[in-house]
Design a protein around this motif. Structure first.
Motif, PDB file in Angstrom:
ATOM      1  N   LEU A   7      55.797  84.355  45.011  1.00 56.92           N
ATOM      2  CA  LEU A   7      56.749  83.589  45.802  1.00 56.92           C
ATOM      3  C   LEU A   7      56.235  83.377  47.227  1.00 56.92           C
ATOM      4  CD1 LEU A   7      59.437  82.146  45.921  1.00 56.92           C
ATOM      5  CD2 LEU A   7      60.523  84.334  46.529  1.00 56.92           C
ATOM      6  N   GLU A   8      55.601  84.409  47.797  1.00 55.63           N
ATOM      7  CA  GLU A   8      55.015  84.266  49.136  1.00 55.63           C
ATOM      8  C   GLU A   8      53.938  83.181  49.136  1.00 55.63           C
ATOM      9  OE1 GLU A   8      55.451  88.777  51.012  1.00 55.63           O
ATOM     10  OE2 GLU A   8      53.677  88.240  49.829  1.00 55.63           O
ATOM     11  N   ILE A   9      53.132  83.166  48.107  1.00 55.34           N
ATOM     12  CA  ILE A   9      52.074  82.153  48.011  1.00 55.34           C
ATOM     13  C   ILE A   9      52.679  80.768  47.870  1.00 55.34           C
ATOM     14  CG2 ILE A   9      50.113  81.345  46.635  1.00 55.34           C
ATOM     15  CD1 ILE A   9      49.631  84.291  45.864  1.00 55.34           C
ATOM     16  N   ALA A  10      53.727  80.674  47.052  1.00 58.19           N
ATOM     17  CA  ALA A  10      54.399  79.379  46.862  1.00 58.19           C
ATOM     18  C   ALA A  10      54.926  78.850  48.187  1.00 58.19           C
ATOM     19  CB  ALA A  10      55.534  79.533  45.853  1.00 58.19           C
ATOM     20  N   MET A  11      55.632  79.685  48.942  1.00 61.15           N
ATOM     21  CA  MET A  11      56.195  79.266  50.222  1.00 61.15           C
ATOM     22  C   MET A  11      55.087  78.925  51.216  1.00 61.15           C
ATOM     23  SD  MET A  11      59.394  79.260  49.746  1.00 61.15           S
ATOM     24  CE  MET A  11      60.670  79.949  48.675  1.00 61.15           C
ATOM     25  N   ARG A  12      54.045  79.699  51.204  1.00 62.68           N
ATOM     26  CA  ARG A  12      52.920  79.490  52.130  1.00 62.68           C
ATOM     27  C   ARG A  12      52.283  78.121  51.938  1.00 62.68           C
ATOM     28  NH1 ARG A  12      48.906  82.176  55.032  1.00 62.68           N
ATOM     29  NH2 ARG A  12      46.764  81.635  54.510  1.00 62.68           N
ATOM     30  N   HIS A  13      52.328  77.615  50.709  1.00 64.93           N
ATOM     31  CA  HIS A  13      51.681  76.332  50.417  1.00 64.93           C
ATOM     32  C   HIS A  13      52.676  75.198  50.228  1.00 64.93           C
ATOM     33  CE1 HIS A  13      47.599  77.902  50.253  1.00 64.93           C
ATOM     34  NE2 HIS A  13      48.122  78.979  49.689  1.00 64.93           N
ATOM     35  N   GLY A  14      53.888  75.382  50.719  1.00 62.94           N
ATOM     36  CA  GLY A  14      54.829  74.284  50.819  1.00 62.94           C
ATOM     37  C   GLY A  14      55.727  74.054  49.633  1.00 62.94           C
ATOM     38  N   TYR A  15      55.824  75.027  48.709  1.00 63.43           N
ATOM     39  CA  TYR A  15      56.692  74.864  47.546  1.00 63.43           C
ATOM     40  C   TYR A  15      57.999  75.607  47.776  1.00 63.43           C
ATOM     41  CZ  TYR A  15      52.686  72.821  45.248  1.00 63.43           C
ATOM     42  OH  TYR A  15      51.636  71.998  44.931  1.00 63.43           O
ATOM     43  N   GLY A  16      59.121  74.906  47.512  1.00 62.55           N
ATOM     44  CA  GLY A  16      60.429  75.469  47.818  1.00 62.55           C
ATOM     45  C   GLY A  16      60.912  76.510  46.836  1.00 62.55           C
ATOM     46  N   SER A  17      60.249  76.630  45.677  1.00 65.56           N
ATOM     47  CA  SER A  17      60.660  77.624  44.690  1.00 65.56           C
ATOM     48  C   SER A  17      59.458  78.050  43.859  1.00 65.56           C
ATOM     49  CB  SER A  17      61.734  77.041  43.760  1.00 65.56           C
ATOM     50  OG  SER A  17      61.180  76.027  42.931  1.00 65.56           O
ATOM     51  N   GLY A  18      59.606  79.202  43.224  1.00 67.38           N
ATOM     52  CA  GLY A  18      58.548  79.681  42.342  1.00 67.38           C
ATOM     53  C   GLY A  18      58.345  78.762  41.156  1.00 67.38           C
TER      54      GLY A  18
END
Length: 291
Positions: free
Chosen positions: A72-83
């Motif tokens: 989830l941290e990686i997702a948020m870091r790269h601009g994705y709002g959800s897993g």
């Protein structure tokens, strides 16, 4: 021009962890947003948005395998709002979900950083002229078709075969101004020019006629006044025309003080009797003084 494009690519690389605005990339490259998108897709072979997505997911893939951050941290870091959104995008690029990739140490795909350089091939020159033209009207038959970069376009072939000879003759008789004769016109195509993108394709002529009988059953396209770069070549059909379009964007634009602008692209093709070669003329809407 290529140096400025590479500066824009450096900006992309430095800002992959945040939103990248095409307006800023165009400013760095000293051109319009429209032309930047068109030039990038012609040079890179993929749309700008797709390149940015692949680069982000290349970096995300390395972080997934490293195991130092949660998914989830990686997702948020790269601009994705959800897993879930991140997992879908990750699978589309790498062929495997991020959770499975981390568990199994899967082999992932990588999008290398892009930079552009000029490669001089051969010694042939491009024949072109620049035309300022008032608003004009194109009339003919229209179809919605997918974009095909190389080889015959089956949808266009089928459409053209369905136009009766009588309608073709009526259209040819209506032609009364430049570009003359029966034309192929691509309009409504998105800036990215991705393979399979749909566009409006016209088979028609430029005319000032108002004869209702001659215009019966015709579709119409009003083309605003503007400047056009007109290119000519001869060679194998249909590759010569497709290569001419490619060379305009990959060689001519980076070497000349013009940029593309929104508008239809028009071609006139005269095919040999055996159907193997053709003389082609390509009209591309441009802006810039050329000074």
């Amino acid at each position: 021009m290529l140096e400025r494009l590479n500066q824009a690519m450096e900006h992309v690389e430095r800002n992959l962890d945040q939103e990248i605005e095409v307006k800023e990339l165009a400013r760095i490259a000293f051109t319009s947003e429209y032309h930047f998108r068109r030039l990038f897709s012609a040079l890179a072979g993929i749309p700008l948005s797709e390149y940015v997505r692949r680069r982000r997911l290349t970096l995300a893939g390395a972080e997934v395998l490293a195991g130092e951050r949660t998914l989830l941290e990686i997702a948020m870091r790269h601009g994705y709002g959800s897993g879930e959104a991140f997992a879908r995008a990750f699978r589309a690029v790498h062929g495997v979900g991020p959770g499975e990739a981390r568990r199994t140490g899967a082999v992932l795909n990588s999008q290398p950083r892009m930079s552009f350089r000029l490669i001089v091939e051969g010694s042939s020159s491009m024949r072109y002229r620049v035309v300022d033209k008032e608003e004009f009207r194109l009339v003919g038959r229209k179809a919605r078709v997918p974009l095909v970069h190389e080889g015959m376009n089956p949808a266009i072939v089928e459409f053209l075969r369905g136009i009766p000879a009588e309608v073709r003759q009526r259209m040819e008789a209506l032609s009364d101004q430049e570009p003359e004769g029966l034309l192929n016109v691509s309009a409504g195509l998105g800036e990215n020019r991705e393979e399979g993108t749909e566009l409006d394709y016209y088979c028609g002529v430029v005319t000032g006629s108002e004869d209702p009988e001659a215009l019966e059953g015709m579709d119409e396209l009003i083309v605003p006044a503007g400047r056009w770069a007109v290119f000519e070549n001869s060679g194998e059909f249909p590759l010569a025309l497709q290569y001419l379009w490619r060379d305009v964007f990959t060689q001519w634009f980076p070497s000349n003080p013009y940029r593309s602008r929104p508008g239809p692209e028009i071609s006139k093709v005269v095919v040999s009797e055996d159907g193997t070669t053709a003389d082609a003329e390509l009209w591309i809407p441009v802006e810039g003084t050329g000074g």
